[in-house]
Design a protein around this motif. Sequence first.
Motif, PDB file in Angstrom:
ATOM      1  N   ALA A  14       0.834  -1.194   0.000  1.00 12.28           N
ATOM      2  CA  ALA A  14       0.000   0.000   0.000  1.00 12.28           C
ATOM      3  C   ALA A  14       0.871   1.248   0.000  1.00 12.28           C
ATOM      4  O   ALA A  14       1.871   1.326   0.717  1.00 12.28           O
ATOM      5  CB  ALA A  14      -0.924  -0.001   1.211  1.00 12.28           C
ATOM      6  N   GLY A  15       0.478   2.212  -0.825  1.00 19.08           N
ATOM      7  CA  GLY A  15       1.251   3.425  -0.965  1.00 19.08           C
ATOM      8  C   GLY A  15       2.257   3.370  -2.094  1.00 19.08           C
ATOM      9  O   GLY A  15       2.814   4.402  -2.480  1.00 19.08           O
ATOM     10  N   GLY A  16       2.474   2.189  -2.628  1.00 18.48           N
ATOM     11  CA  GLY A  16       3.430   2.019  -3.702  1.00 18.48           C
ATOM     12  C   GLY A  16       2.833   2.289  -5.066  1.00 18.48           C
ATOM     13  O   GLY A  16       1.688   2.717  -5.194  1.00 18.48           O
ATOM     14  N   SER A  17       3.628   2.014  -6.084  1.00 19.61           N
ATOM     15  CA  SER A  17       3.227   2.287  -7.463  1.00 19.61           C
ATOM     16  C   SER A  17       3.413   1.066  -8.342  1.00 19.61           C
ATOM     17  O   SER A  17       4.236   0.186  -8.067  1.00 19.61           O
ATOM     18  CB  SER A  17       4.043   3.449  -8.040  1.00 19.61           C
ATOM     19  N   LEU A  18       2.650   1.041  -9.408  1.00 23.67           N
ATOM     20  CA  LEU A  18       2.725  -0.028 -10.378  1.00 23.67           C
ATOM     21  C   LEU A  18       2.314   0.543 -11.725  1.00 23.67           C
ATOM     22  O   LEU A  18       1.448   1.428 -11.785  1.00 23.67           O
ATOM     23  CB  LEU A  18       1.801  -1.171  -9.980  1.00 23.67           C
ATOM     24  N   ARG A  19       2.911   0.037 -12.781  1.00 24.14           N
ATOM     25  CA  ARG A  19       2.585   0.503 -14.120  1.00 24.14           C
ATOM     26  C   ARG A  19       2.150  -0.677 -14.983  1.00 24.14           C
ATOM     27  O   ARG A  19       2.907  -1.625 -15.168  1.00 24.14           O
ATOM     28  CB  ARG A  19       3.782   1.191 -14.763  1.00 24.14           C
ATOM     29  N   LEU A  20       0.931  -0.597 -15.500  1.00 20.93           N
ATOM     30  CA  LEU A  20       0.404  -1.618 -16.380  1.00 20.93           C
ATOM     31  C   LEU A  20       0.537  -1.176 -17.830  1.00 20.93           C
ATOM     32  O   LEU A  20       0.374   0.000 -18.148  1.00 20.93           O
ATOM     33  CB  LEU A  20      -1.065  -1.899 -16.079  1.00 20.93           C
ATOM     34  N   SER A  21       0.804  -2.133 -18.699  1.00 21.77           N
ATOM     35  CA  SER A  21       0.910  -1.849 -20.120  1.00 21.77           C
ATOM     36  C   SER A  21       0.077  -2.852 -20.895  1.00 21.77           C
ATOM     37  O   SER A  21      -0.088  -4.003 -20.479  1.00 21.77           O
ATOM     38  CB  SER A  21       2.370  -1.910 -20.589  1.00 21.77           C
ATOM     39  N   VAL A  63     -10.192   6.513  -8.332  1.00 21.37           N
ATOM     40  CA  VAL A  63      -8.782   6.530  -8.714  1.00 21.37           C
ATOM     41  C   VAL A  63      -8.305   7.893  -9.184  1.00 21.37           C
ATOM     42  O   VAL A  63      -7.107   8.058  -9.471  1.00 21.37           O
ATOM     43  CB  VAL A  63      -8.470   5.480  -9.803  1.00 21.37           C
ATOM     44  N   LYS A  64      -9.192   8.858  -9.257  1.00 24.31           N
ATOM     45  CA  LYS A  64      -8.802  10.194  -9.707  1.00 24.31           C
ATOM     46  C   LYS A  64      -7.708  10.772  -8.818  1.00 24.31           C
ATOM     47  O   LYS A  64      -7.785  10.706  -7.598  1.00 24.31           O
ATOM     48  CB  LYS A  64     -10.009  11.129  -9.711  1.00 24.31           C
ATOM     49  N   GLY A  65      -6.710  11.325  -9.460  1.00 24.57           N
ATOM     50  CA  GLY A  65      -5.596  11.903  -8.731  1.00 24.57           C
ATOM     51  C   GLY A  65      -4.510  10.919  -8.396  1.00 24.57           C
ATOM     52  O   GLY A  65      -3.414  11.319  -7.980  1.00 24.57           O
ATOM     53  N   ARG A  66      -4.782   9.629  -8.562  1.00 23.46           N
ATOM     54  CA  ARG A  66      -3.800   8.596  -8.252  1.00 23.46           C
ATOM     55  C   ARG A  66      -3.340   7.831  -9.485  1.00 23.46           C
ATOM     56  O   ARG A  66      -2.177   7.441  -9.584  1.00 23.46           O
ATOM     57  CB  ARG A  66      -4.367   7.604  -7.239  1.00 23.46           C
ATOM     58  N   PHE A  67      -4.258   7.611 -10.413  1.00 20.18           N
ATOM     59  CA  PHE A  67      -3.951   6.845 -11.622  1.00 20.18           C
ATOM     60  C   PHE A  67      -3.889   7.777 -12.824  1.00 20.18           C
ATOM     61  O   PHE A  67      -4.613   8.776 -12.897  1.00 20.18           O
ATOM     62  CB  PHE A  67      -5.022   5.788 -11.889  1.00 20.18           C
ATOM     63  N   THR A  68      -3.054   7.422 -13.778  1.00 19.15           N
ATOM     64  CA  THR A  68      -2.946   8.168 -15.020  1.00 19.15           C
ATOM     65  C   THR A  68      -2.928   7.199 -16.195  1.00 19.15           C
ATOM     66  O   THR A  68      -2.107   6.281 -16.231  1.00 19.15           O
ATOM     67  CB  THR A  68      -1.677   9.030 -15.065  1.00 19.15           C
ATOM     68  N   VAL A  69      -3.831   7.410 -17.138  1.00 22.88           N
ATOM     69  CA  VAL A  69      -3.872   6.571 -18.327  1.00 22.88           C
ATOM     70  C   VAL A  69      -3.251   7.328 -19.496  1.00 22.88           C
ATOM     71  O   VAL A  69      -3.444   8.543 -19.637  1.00 22.88           O
ATOM     72  CB  VAL A  69      -5.316   6.132 -18.651  1.00 22.88           C
ATOM     73  N   SER A  70      -2.495   6.632 -20.305  1.00 22.30           N
ATOM     74  CA  SER A  70      -1.857   7.236 -21.463  1.00 22.30           C
ATOM     75  C   SER A  70      -1.806   6.211 -22.585  1.00 22.30           C
ATOM     76  O   SER A  70      -2.049   5.023 -22.365  1.00 22.30           O
ATOM     77  CB  SER A  70      -0.449   7.734 -21.121  1.00 22.30           C
ATOM     78  N   ARG A  71      -1.493   6.674 -23.777  1.00 20.70           N
ATOM     79  CA  ARG A  71      -1.407   5.746 -24.904  1.00 20.70           C
ATOM     80  C   ARG A  71      -0.339   6.179 -25.888  1.00 20.70           C
ATOM     81  O   ARG A  71       0.053   7.347 -25.939  1.00 20.70           O
ATOM     82  CB  ARG A  71      -2.758   5.627 -25.617  1.00 20.70           C
ATOM     83  N   ASN A  79      -1.267   2.528 -21.386  1.00 20.52           N
ATOM     84  CA  ASN A  79      -0.612   2.315 -20.106  1.00 20.52           C
ATOM     85  C   ASN A  79      -1.473   2.858 -18.977  1.00 20.52           C
ATOM     86  O   ASN A  79      -2.303   3.741 -19.172  1.00 20.52           O
ATOM     87  CB  ASN A  79       0.749   2.999 -20.079  1.00 20.52           C
ATOM     88  N   LEU A  80      -1.246   2.320 -17.812  1.00 18.80           N
ATOM     89  CA  LEU A  80      -1.918   2.809 -16.615  1.00 18.80           C
ATOM     90  C   LEU A  80      -0.887   2.926 -15.513  1.00 18.80           C
ATOM     91  O   LEU A  80      -0.392   1.915 -15.006  1.00 18.80           O
ATOM     92  CB  LEU A  80      -3.046   1.868 -16.191  1.00 18.80           C
ATOM     93  N   GLN A  81      -0.564   4.160 -15.167  1.00 14.52           N
ATOM     94  CA  GLN A  81       0.344   4.416 -14.062  1.00 14.52           C
ATOM     95  C   GLN A  81      -0.481   4.518 -12.792  1.00 14.52           C
ATOM     96  O   GLN A  81      -1.351   5.382 -12.681  1.00 14.52           O
ATOM     97  CB  GLN A  81       1.131   5.707 -14.291  1.00 14.52           C
ATOM     98  N   MET A  82      -0.213   3.649 -11.845  1.00 16.30           N
ATOM     99  CA  MET A  82      -0.973   3.591 -10.608  1.00 16.30           C
ATOM    100  C   MET A  82      -0.076   3.990  -9.448  1.00 16.30           C
ATOM    101  O   MET A  82       0.907   3.308  -9.150  1.00 16.30           O
ATOM    102  CB  MET A  82      -1.537   2.189 -10.386  1.00 16.30           C
ATOM    103  N   ASN A  83      -0.422   5.082  -8.808  1.00 21.83           N
ATOM    104  CA  ASN A  83       0.329   5.575  -7.665  1.00 21.83           C
ATOM    105  C   ASN A  83      -0.543   5.555  -6.412  1.00 21.83           C
ATOM    106  O   ASN A  83      -1.767   5.479  -6.486  1.00 21.83           O
ATOM    107  CB  ASN A  83       0.830   7.000  -7.920  1.00 21.83           C
ATOM    108  N   SER A  84       0.105   5.650  -5.272  1.00 23.56           N
ATOM    109  CA  SER A  84      -0.598   5.672  -3.990  1.00 23.56           C
ATOM    110  C   SER A  84      -1.623   4.552  -3.899  1.00 23.56           C
ATOM    111  O   SER A  84      -2.786   4.755  -3.532  1.00 23.56           O
ATOM    112  CB  SER A  84      -1.283   7.032  -3.781  1.00 23.56           C
ATOM    113  N   LEU A  85      -1.187   3.360  -4.219  1.00 23.79           N
ATOM    114  CA  LEU A  85      -2.097   2.220  -4.268  1.00 23.79           C
ATOM    115  C   LEU A  85      -2.687   1.904  -2.896  1.00 23.79           C
ATOM    116  O   LEU A  85      -2.023   2.017  -1.867  1.00 23.79           O
ATOM    117  CB  LEU A  85      -1.375   1.004  -4.827  1.00 23.79           C
TER     118      LEU A  85
END
Length: 122
Positions: A14-21, A63-71, A79-85
């Motif tokens: 918890a509190g960590g980050s993960l990036r999905l592609s 997830v607003k403010g914590r996750f960022t989607v990009s392409r 991609n999905l950058q997930m912060n403050s999990l």
Amino acid sequence: QVQLVESGGGLVQAGGSLRLSCAASGSIFSINTMGWYRQAPGNQRELVARITSGGSTKYADSVKGRFTVSRDNAKNSVNLQMNSLKLEDTAVYYCNAEISFDRRVTTWFNYWGQGTQVTVSS
């Protein structure tokens, strides 16, 4: 004809980050909306984030403010950058894409990836 392959899932504190592609492959003409959904045991599948071909985004309130989607359109990837999990982010995450195959007829077909497990621990 089309394959969506996800990567980047795993176990994180918890509190960590993960990036999905997610990368789409096949005889693709164009991709409209790409996004991420998730499903926890006993729950319905829900939208996490999505992004249009023009870059317009939509996020679940949770997830607003914590996750960022990009392409990357050149790579047909999202991609999905997930912060403050948080613990409640634990779920199987699925990649989704609306894909067309014909220049003459804009018909969008929905495709799903196989899912990747994201587990957030305390």
